[in-house]
Design an enzyme around this catalytic site. Structure first.
Site, PDB file in Angstrom:
ATOM      1  N   GLU A  79       0.742  -1.074   0.191  1.00 31.86           N
ATOM      2  CA  GLU A  79       0.297  -0.008  -0.037  1.00 31.86           C
ATOM      3  C   GLU A  79       1.061   1.182  -0.084  1.00 31.86           C
ATOM      4  O   GLU A  79       1.806   1.307   0.772  1.00 31.86           O
ATOM      5  CB  GLU A  79      -0.922  -0.100   1.158  1.00 31.86           C
ATOM      6  CG  GLU A  79      -1.750   1.192   1.339  1.00 31.86           C
ATOM      7  CD  GLU A  79      -2.854   1.296   2.568  1.00 31.86           C
ATOM      8  OE1 GLU A  79      -2.704   0.509   3.424  1.00 31.86           O
ATOM      9  OE2 GLU A  79      -3.720   2.251   2.395  1.00 31.86           O
ATOM     10  N   ARG A 132       6.288 -12.667   9.640  1.00 31.32           N
ATOM     11  CA  ARG A 132       6.655 -11.118   9.500  1.00 31.32           C
ATOM     12  C   ARG A 132       7.994 -10.933  10.154  1.00 31.32           C
ATOM     13  O   ARG A 132       8.249 -11.596  11.005  1.00 31.32           O
ATOM     14  CB  ARG A 132       5.405 -10.365  10.201  1.00 31.32           C
ATOM     15  CG  ARG A 132       5.456  -8.974  10.085  1.00 31.32           C
ATOM     16  CD  ARG A 132       4.375  -8.295  10.892  1.00 31.32           C
ATOM     17  NE  ARG A 132       4.560  -6.974  10.733  1.00 31.32           N
ATOM     18  CZ  ARG A 132       4.111  -6.070  10.005  1.00 31.32           C
ATOM     19  NH1 ARG A 132       3.393  -6.667   8.809  1.00 31.32           N
ATOM     20  NH2 ARG A 132       4.432  -4.860   9.790  1.00 31.32           N
ATOM     21  N   LYS A 137       5.161   0.440   8.795  1.00 30.19           N
ATOM     22  CA  LYS A 137       4.737   1.895   8.527  1.00 30.19           C
ATOM     23  C   LYS A 137       4.017   2.706   9.597  1.00 30.19           C
ATOM     24  O   LYS A 137       4.423   3.718   9.794  1.00 30.19           O
ATOM     25  CB  LYS A 137       3.823   1.773   7.071  1.00 30.19           C
ATOM     26  CG  LYS A 137       4.719   1.435   5.793  1.00 30.19           C
ATOM     27  CD  LYS A 137       3.799   1.273   4.814  1.00 30.19           C
ATOM     28  CE  LYS A 137       2.935   0.203   4.821  1.00 30.19           C
ATOM     29  NZ  LYS A 137       1.834   0.088   3.680  1.00 30.19           N
TER      30      LYS A 137
HETATM   31  P1  ATP Z   1       3.000  -2.166   7.857  1.00 27.85           P
HETATM   32  O1  ATP Z   1       1.983  -1.061   7.450  1.00 27.85           O
HETATM   33  O2  ATP Z   1       2.835  -2.632   9.216  1.00 27.85           O
HETATM   34  O3  ATP Z   1       4.335  -1.808   7.490  1.00 27.85           O
HETATM   35  P2  ATP Z   1       1.537  -3.680   6.118  1.00 27.85           P
HETATM   36  O4  ATP Z   1       1.537  -5.194   5.834  1.00 27.85           O
HETATM   37  O5  ATP Z   1       0.233  -2.839   6.182  1.00 27.85           O
HETATM   38  O6  ATP Z   1       2.416  -3.300   7.060  1.00 27.85           O
HETATM   39  P3  ATP Z   1       1.921  -3.299   3.054  1.00 27.85           P
HETATM   40  O7  ATP Z   1       2.319  -2.007   2.408  1.00 27.85           O
HETATM   41  O8  ATP Z   1       0.373  -3.554   3.076  1.00 27.85           O
HETATM   42  O9  ATP Z   1       2.154  -3.319   4.621  1.00 27.85           O
HETATM   43  O10 ATP Z   1       2.705  -4.659   2.841  1.00 27.85           O
HETATM   44  C1  ATP Z   1       3.061  -5.100   1.507  1.00 27.85           C
HETATM   45  C2  ATP Z   1       3.408  -6.588   1.644  1.00 27.85           C
HETATM   46  O11 ATP Z   1       4.688  -6.496   2.369  1.00 27.85           O
HETATM   47  C3  ATP Z   1       2.594  -7.416   2.299  1.00 27.85           C
HETATM   48  O12 ATP Z   1       2.298  -8.521   1.780  1.00 27.85           O
HETATM   49  C4  ATP Z   1       2.940  -7.637   3.781  1.00 27.85           C
HETATM   50  O13 ATP Z   1       2.741  -8.965   4.198  1.00 27.85           O
HETATM   51  C5  ATP Z   1       4.590  -7.650   3.392  1.00 27.85           C
HETATM   52  N1  ATP Z   1       5.140  -6.752   4.605  1.00 27.85           N
HETATM   53  C6  ATP Z   1       5.037  -5.774   5.386  1.00 27.85           C
HETATM   54  N2  ATP Z   1       5.612  -5.655   6.385  1.00 27.85           N
HETATM   55  C7  ATP Z   1       6.230  -6.741   6.590  1.00 27.85           C
HETATM   56  C8  ATP Z   1       7.505  -7.380   7.471  1.00 27.85           C
HETATM   57  N3  ATP Z   1       7.519  -6.667   8.358  1.00 27.85           N
HETATM   58  N4  ATP Z   1       7.954  -8.525   7.403  1.00 27.85           N
HETATM   59  C9  ATP Z   1       7.691  -9.309   6.048  1.00 27.85           C
HETATM   60  N5  ATP Z   1       6.685  -8.744   5.090  1.00 27.85           N
HETATM   61  C10 ATP Z   1       6.240  -7.506   5.376  1.00 27.85           C
HETATM   62 MG    MG Z   2      -1.353  -3.067   4.653  1.00 33.02          MG
END
Ligand code: ATP
Ligand code: MG
Length: 567
Positions: free
Chosen positions: A101, A321, A331
């Site tokens: 995202e 994760r 994020k």
């Molecule tokens: P956040 O907002 O907490 O960083 P999110 O899952 O909302 O995490 P996205 O941008 O939607 O972030 O993630 C895109 C892809 O990256 C998804 O497939 C997610 O599973 C993966 N991802 C995000 N954070 C991690 C992490 N810390 N370790 C491994 N994969 C991750």
């Molecule tokens: Mg997300």
């Protein structure tokens, strides 16, 4: 093939590097696995291992890592490849996708997900899609899209197709309508509070019995902007009594009346992640959809939506994760640090963002090896940064030029020497050229070295000549030139007094303490002098300051340099 002795040495070093100390009991198994013939005399192996462990434990971490970087760990490489095996994969037909995202800067967790998508596709000569999952106008922006693309490109990840969920809105509306027509979804106009309560009590609300016609009309009104935010949502007709809370009639569409960075004011009725991800995976031909383990409960919904629409179902694969001790690998955690000004933007070198890691001289190869080592495993862990730094040193060792830097400098004057020119190699054993220095009789050495030196002690100014300390004065040290008569143990780095370049090294530390509090002193600074030739380094260059560490040149002016300590 390596000798038994070499294999023992290698594993003793590795064990010490990983755990701080080499432990014979942990090393023996690894040695035998790599050298099965050793089994014939286990007693002797145990003796040799104990002996080697003792030797290794006398070395400094830096020495261990330096020596270790010469060894290859082949077994690990093969293990890794095996772990990336995908179920039901057909050579040439695998399609994966990385769906960030665009609501923040990419971090090392994204690197893990993206590398897994990329490497799995590559393993089967398949394709990888980069899909921006952009259906929440409140959080998303073009700046973040650009940052994600730049981050991936820097890592060396190449995608075969780029797409945006928001470009599929007409198709998503069409599938929503099909769900309504199949009575697999309905429009709910209850308050958020009422919805929450009914989910808790596992009871459906009256909206669920609306007719198809009513639902369709209400959906049109949602799309036209008739409803305000929160006044109406589309829900999946799931199972309100399900033990899986995700299945209790989840949201498929909601109203968000904000300008979208890409679609502007074209839409105000936006799909949920669950709705768009399942349909897009199916439409875009994804065969293997990978995501982090916390989505596991959502798998049931993912398949239920595709079933209700008779769409093709991809394989769903979960992996752990990535978390790093005392670092905000999310994020949601990074954004407030930036907004509150606690860090210097998204590229602050203390952050685990790709921009931050890059700025502190972490190379893409090290990130790749670090994240891929976890493979597709679902086992959760919280490693520290040590392993990443270790890998980084391994990659930098071969390409970083050496330079001298003296922190907290102290003046050293040598009696009875004449000025001379000297050429010093940029790398001890790889040809990376050399630099010329002109030295007189005055030098700077580090405050720490100065403190440790005792009058009468003979030491070597590294790559120059030997001297003997005569006297320590309050503001300088005095030494005399000493003819070379065999090896001198203490070798210290120096900077010529004339032309010494003033510089600062910023040392990024952990952002949080063990209790999760922000550490005010997480960025330390050390000032000193580096060699004149450093002024010619381009911004972004990574050098090894000998006996100090790898540093990346972050900012330069005509007479002052700012480095960031890497590892
Ligand atoms: P956040 O907002 O907490 O960083 P999110 O899952 O909302 O995490 P996205 O941008 O939607 O972030 O993630 C895109 C892809 O990256 C998804 O497939 C997610 O599973 C993966 N991802 C995000 N954070 C991690 C992490 N810390 N370790 C491994 N994969 C991750
Ligand atoms: Mg997300």
């Amino acid at each position: 093939m390596a000798s038994l002795q070499e294999i023992i040495r290698k594993h003793a070093l590795k064990n010490a590097a990983d755990h701080g100390k080499a432990m014979p009991s942990k090393i023996i198994g690894k040695v035998v696995a790599e050298y099965p013939a050793a089994k014939s005399d286990m007693k002797e192996v145990a003796r040799l291992v104990a002996q080697e462990a003792e030797k290794v434990n006398m070395l400094s971490l830096q020495q261990i890592q330096q020596e270790l970087s010469k060894f290859e760990f082949k077994a690990k490489e093969e293990e890794k490849k095996k772990e990336l095996a995908l179920p039901f994969a057909i050579e040439g037909q695998v399609v994966t996708r990385f769906p960030p995202e665009p609501s923040g800067y990419p971090h090392i967790g994204h690197a893990k997900a993206a590398w897994l998508d990329f490497e799995c596709a590559r393993k089967y000569s398949g394709k990888m899609i980069l899909r921006f999952d952009d259906t929440n106008p409140e959080k998303e922006s073009q700046e973040f899209v650009d940052a994600i693309k730049e981050g991936l490109a820097w890592l060396g990840i190449k995608w075969d197709k780029e797409s945006y969920t928001s470009d599929y809105m007409p198709a998503l509306y069409d599938y929503a309508d099909r769900l309504l027509a199949a009575k697999a979804a309905y429009i709910c106009t209850c308050s958020q509070e009422a919805i929450k309560k009914s989910r808790e009590s596992k009871t459906a609300c009256g909206c669920r019995s609306r007719t198809i016609e009513e639902n369709r009309q209400l959906f049109e009104k949602m799309k036209e902007g008739f409803f305000d935010e929160g006044q109406a949502i589309m829900r999946f007709a799931g199972d309100m009594s399900s033990e899986n809370t995700v299945m209790r009639d989840p949201t498929l569409f909601r109203i968000v009346k904000k300008l979208h960075y890409r679609q502007k004011d074209k839409y105000c009725c936006w799909p949920s992640y669950d709705f768009s991800v399942s349909i897009l995976d199916s439409l875009e031909g994804v065969t293997h959809a990978m995501r982090t383990k916390e989505y596991e409960l959502r798998n049931e919904l993912y398949f239920a939506i595709l079933d209700a629409l008779s769409l093709r179902k991809p394989q769903l694969i979960e992996f752990a994760r990535l978390e790093i001790k005392n670092a905000p690998v999310s994020k949601r955690l990074i954004l407030p640090l930036v907004q509150e000004g606690k860090v210097d933007g998204f590229s602050d070198p203390r952050l685990p963002t790709l921009a931050g890691l890059r700025r502190r001289g972490i190379v893409p190869e090290a990130i790749r090896e670090f994240v891929l080592e976890f493979g597709l495993s679902k086992v959760e862990s919280q490693p520290g940064y040590e392993k990443l730094f270790w890998l980084n040193r391994k990659f930098l060792d071969r390409k970083a030029q050496r330079r001298f830097f003296v922190p907290d400098p102290v003046l050293l004057e040598i009696e009875n020497v004449s000025p001379r020119g000297v050429a010093i190699k940029n790398h001890p054993n790889i040809d990376l050229g050399s630099r010329s220095l002109i030295v007189g009789s005055r030098f700077y050495i580090s405050g720490e070295d100065a403190k440790a030196l005792q009058p009468g002690e003979v030491f070597r100014l590294k790559d120059l000549y030997n001297v003997q300390l005569v006297q320590k004065e309050s503001n300088k040290l005095i030494a005399t030139f000493k003819e070379e008569t065999g090896e001198v143990e203490k070798k210290i780095q120096w900077v010529p007094f004339e032309g010494a370049v003033s510089c600062i090294v910023q040392k990024p530390g952990a952002l949080f303490d063990d209790e999760g509090n922000f550490r005010q002193d997480s960025l330390q600074e050390q000032s000193g002098f580096c060699e004149p030739s450093c002024i010619e380094l381009p911004q972004g260059a990574i050098v090894q300051f000998e006996r100090y560490g790898y540093c990346r040149l972050d900012q330069k002016s005509r007479s002052h340099l700012t480095f960031i300590y890497s590892c």
